[in-house]
Design an enzyme around this catalytic site. Structure first.
Site, short mmCIF file in Angstrom:
data_model
loop_
_atom_site.label_atom_id
_atom_site.label_comp_id
_atom_site.label_asym_id
_atom_site.label_seq_id
_atom_site.Cartn_x
_atom_site.Cartn_y
_atom_site.Cartn_z
N ARG A 153 0.94 -1.18 0.12
CA ARG A 153 0.07 0.10 -0.09
C ARG A 153 0.84 1.21 -0.03
O ARG A 153 1.65 1.41 1.02
CB ARG A 153 -0.92 0.05 1.17
N HIS A 202 -3.04 10.96 0.64
CA HIS A 202 -2.72 10.78 1.89
C HIS A 202 -2.05 12.15 2.35
O HIS A 202 -0.80 12.26 2.57
CB HIS A 202 -1.48 9.86 2.02
N GLU A 205 -8.05 8.38 6.17
CA GLU A 205 -8.14 8.88 7.67
C GLU A 205 -8.84 10.25 7.50
O GLU A 205 -8.28 11.01 8.03
CB GLU A 205 -7.04 8.71 8.36
N ASN A 262 -7.81 1.51 9.25
CA ASN A 262 -6.67 1.87 10.05
C ASN A 262 -6.91 1.83 11.65
O ASN A 262 -7.66 2.45 11.89
CB ASN A 262 -5.83 2.95 9.55
N TYR A 284 -5.09 1.21 15.52
CA TYR A 284 -3.56 1.40 16.31
C TYR A 284 -3.67 1.32 17.65
O TYR A 284 -3.05 0.57 18.43
CB TYR A 284 -2.82 2.81 16.22
N GLU A 329 -3.40 -0.37 8.11
CA GLU A 329 -2.39 0.13 8.60
C GLU A 329 -2.57 -0.45 10.20
O GLU A 329 -3.84 -0.38 10.68
CB GLU A 329 -2.46 1.86 8.89
C1 NOJ Z 1 -2.05 6.94 10.16
C2 NOJ Z 1 -1.41 7.97 9.21
O1 NOJ Z 1 -1.96 7.27 8.02
C3 NOJ Z 1 0.15 7.75 8.81
O2 NOJ Z 1 0.40 8.44 7.84
C4 NOJ Z 1 0.59 7.77 10.18
O3 NOJ Z 1 2.23 7.92 9.91
C5 NOJ Z 1 0.42 6.63 11.08
N1 NOJ Z 1 -1.03 6.72 11.48
C6 NOJ Z 1 1.09 6.81 12.53
O4 NOJ Z 1 0.93 7.82 13.11
#
Ligand code: NOJ
Length: 537
Positions: free
Chosen positions: A108, A153, A203, A343, A345, A414
Site C-alpha cells: 500500500r 494521503h 483517514e 486503520n 492502532y 495500517e
Molecule cells: C496513520 C497515518 O495514515 C500515517 O500517515 C501515520 O504515519 C500513522 N498513522 C502513524 O501515526
C-alpha cells in the site's frame, strides 16, 4: 439505552474470550497454532510525503506539507522535513526488494497529487511524475506484489489549498469535490490498467482533526467546531465523486474504497452514562464517516446530527455547525465503497463528560462528543503518547463492524507501533504478534477480513513528530545519503509469519546475524575507535 448499536456492542464484547483480552497468548485451535487462510493477503504500507523525498524534483509542485515545513519549521518536533525522507523517489527498486524479502502479497503506497498535477488541476500533467509511479507499479507487478494505491494521503497541492482546499463549499463554483474527482480521473486513466485496488482518501478523522481542527498538521487551521466538520463533509462527497467516476466512466474491473481510522473504546464503569460515552465515541470518530457510506439508510448518525444541532443552537449559532446533507447527497454517498480499508492502532477507556471543565475548546467536535478518555497504564506503551497496544481492541472492533455494518469486506491497511531507532524492537514484535492474533480471532468469528498491512514498511517522516519516532519494519539511516534499509527483528518475525501463516511465539531471530553490512560497519567503527584510543594513549 437499548439502542441497537449498544446491544451490538455488548454482544461484540461478550463473544470475546478471556484469552484474547490480554492479547498476550498465541491463538490456538485444539492446541494447534491457528493458521491464516492461504488467500489471506499480507502487506506493508507507506505514504508518499513520508518516504518519497525529491520534494522539488522531477517536475513536482508544492503540497501544503512542503509549504508548512518551510513556513513553520518550528512546528515539526525536530525541525526536519520530508524533503528527502527515505528518498524512495530514487530508491524505489530497493523498496520493492525489501517487500520481496518480506514475502508480502500487497504494497500500500500513495500517489502525491502535486507530483502528478503540480498545480492541482489536470490542464498540466507532469509526465515525469507519471513515469515514476508507472515504474514503481511495474516493478511491483514484476515481483508479484499487488499495488493498493491511496490517491490522497494528505498532500493537497498548495495551489488548491490557497484556493480554499478542503474548506471550499460544495455550492461554490470551484470546489474540492470537483478538483478531487478530476484528479482521480487522471489516476484511473494513467494507472487503472494495472491498479485494481484504489483507496480514495486516508483517514478523514485524523486529517480534519489535525489539519483543520487543532492546527497540528498542514494546513494548520484552528477550527475544531466548524472547519473540522466542513472538511469531513467535503471528504465524504469527494470520495463519492471518485467512486462514481470510476464506476461510470471506466471499465477497468477494479475496486474503490475509503480508508477510515477507528480505535476501540470501552466504558470506564458499567453506568448507563459511560455506555452512552462508548456510543458517542463511535458516532463521533467513526460513524460520522462510516454511516453515510456503509449503513443501509445512509447519512450521518441521527443522534450526532441532533446533538450538534442542539449544542450549536445553545451556543447562539443560527444553523448547525454540522451542515446537513441534501437527500440527493445522501443517496450519492450511500454504498460508495467496495470494501472498508481500516486503520487501527490503539484503544481507549471512555466516560461521559457533559461538563467540559476546560478540557476542550468550545465549540469543538470534542466538546460535542461529551466524552473523556484514558488508557490502562498496563497496556504496551510506545514512544508516541497516543499509542498503547491493546490487541483485543482490534478483535472487538472487527466484530463490532461486522455486526453493525452487515459484514463488509475489510482490509486492515495500517496497524503498527512506534519506537526509538534500533534493530532489536521487542515491543514492536509483541505488538504485531498480539494484533495478528486478534485478526485470527476475528477470522474465527466470521469477520470478512481479507488482508493486513503493517505500518510501516520502513522508517519515515512522522508528520509533526518528524523523525523522532520510528514505525519501520526496516530501519532507515536518515544520516546516510544512501538511506540504507536494514531489517529489524520485527521484520524477520513478520516475514516468518507470512511464510508459515502461523504466529510462533518462540521464534526469536537475531537481526544482527542477517545483516552483514551492519556488522561490517559496526566492526569498522570499533576498529577505528581502538586505533584512535591507541594514538591518544
Ligand atoms: C496513520 C497515518 O495514515 C500515517 O500517515 C501515520 O504515519 C500513522 N498513522 C502513524 O501515526
Amino acid at each position: 439505552m437499548c439502542r441497537i448499536e449498544f446491544c451490538l456492542l455488548v454482544f461484540s464484547i461478550s463473544i470475546i474470550d478471556a484469552s484474547t483480552l490480554n492479547g498476550a497468548q498465541p491463538s490456538s485451535r485444539n492446541n494447534e497454532l491457528k493458521q491464516f487462510p492461504s488467500d489471506f493477503l499480507f502487506g506493508a504500507a507507506t505514504s508518499s510525503y513520508q518516504i518519497e523525498g525529491a520534494w522539488n524534483e522531477g517536475g513536482k509542485g508544492w503540497s501544503m506539507w512542503d509549504h508548512l515545513v518551510r513556513t513553520a519549521p518550528e512546528h515539526i518536533a525536530d525541525n526536519t522535513t520530508g524533503d528527502v525522507a527515505s528518498n524512495s523517489y530514487y530508491f524505489y527498486k530497493r523498496d520493492v526488494q525489501i517487500l520481496k524479502e518480506l514475502g508480502v502479497n500487497i504494497y500500500r503506497f500513495s500517489i502525491s497529487w502535486p507530483r502528478i498535477l503540480p498545480y492541482g488541476r489536470p490542464d498540466y500533467v507532469n509526465r515525469e511524475g507519471v513515469d515514476y509511479y508507472n515504474n514503481l507499479i511495474n516493478e511491483l507487478l514484476a515481483n508479484d506484489i499487488t499495488p493498493f494505491v491511496t490517491m490522497y494521503h494528505w498532500e493537497l497541492p498548495q495551489n488548491l489549498n490557497e484556493r480554499g482546499g478542503w474548506l471550499t463549499r460544495d455550492t461554490d463554483d470551484e470546489n474540492i469535490i470537483d478538483w478531487f474527482g478530476d484528479y482521480a480521473r487522471v489516476l484511473y486513466r494513467e494507472f487503472g490498467d494495472r491498479v485494481k485496488h484504489w483507496l480514495t482518501i486516508n483517514e478523514p478523522y485524523i486529517h480534519c482533526n489535525h489539519g483543520y481542527g487543532y492546527a497540528n498538521h498542514a494546513p494548520r487551521r484552528s477550527s475544531p467546531g466548524e472547519g473540522y466538520y466542513e472538511c469531513g463533509r467535503n471528504i465524504l462527497l469527494a470520495h463519492a465523486r471518485a467512486y462514481h467516476i470510476y464506476k461510470e466512466e471506466f471499465s477497468q474491473g477494479g475496486q474503490v474504497g475509503i480508508v477510515l481510522s477507528c480505535d476501540w473504546a470501552m466504558p470506564s464503569t458499567d453506568s448507563e452514562a459511560d455506555a452512552q460515552a462508548v456510543l458517542d465515541y463511535f458516532d463521533f470518530h467513526f460513524g460520522i464517516y462510516m454511516d453515510p457510506i456503509f449503513s443501509p439508510q445512509g447519512n450521518q448518525p441521527q443522534s450526532l446530527i441532533d446533538r450538534i444541532a442542539n449544542m450549536s443552537a445553545a451556543q447562539g449559532y443560527s444553523e448547525s455547525r454540522l451542515r446537513p446533507f441534501t437527500e440527493e447527497q445522501i443517496d450519492y454517498m450511500r454504498g460508495t465503497s467496495d470494501f472498508l480499508a481500516l486503520n487501527h492502532y490503539t484503544s481507549y477507556i471512555v466516560y461521559k463528560n457533559e461538563s467540559v471543565n476546560g478540557m476542550y475548546v468550545v465549540p469543538s467536535h470534542n466538546d460535542d462528543a461529551q466524552i473523556g478518555m484514558y488508557r490502562d497504564p498496563s497496556w504496551l506503551q510506545s514512544i508516541s503518547p497516543w499509542l498503547y497496544g491493546y490487541p483485543a481492541g482490534l478483535h472487538n472492533l472487527l466484530v463490532y463492524i461486522k455486526n453493525k455494518y452487515n459484514s463488509p469486506t475489510i482490509y486492515i491497511t495500517e496497524n503498527g507501533f512506534s519506537s526509538n531507532p534500533g534493530l532489536i524492537d521487542n515491543d514492536r514484535v509483541t505488538y504485531y504478534r498480539g494484533y495478528l492474533n486478534a485478526v485470527l480471532d476475528a477470522l474465527d468469528d466470521g469477520v470478512d477480513v481479507r488482508g493486513y498491512c503493517a505500518w510501516s514498511l520502513m522508517d519515515n517522516f512522522e508528520w509533526a513528530a518528524g523523525f523522532t519516532v520510528r514505525f519501520g519494519l526496516y530501519q532507515v539511516d536518515m544520516n546516510d545519503p544512501e538511506r540504507p534499509r536494514t531489517p529489524r527483528k520485527s521484520a524477520l518475525v513478520y516475514k516468518e509469519i507470512i511464510r508459515s501463516r502461523v504466529i510462533d511465539p518462540e521464534y526469536n531471530p537475531d537481526p544482527y546475524e542477517t545483516d552483514g553490512s551492519y556488522v561490517i560497519k559496526t566492526s569498522c567503527v570499533f576498529v577505528i575507535t581502538l586505533a584512535l584510543l591507541n594514538i591518544v594513549l
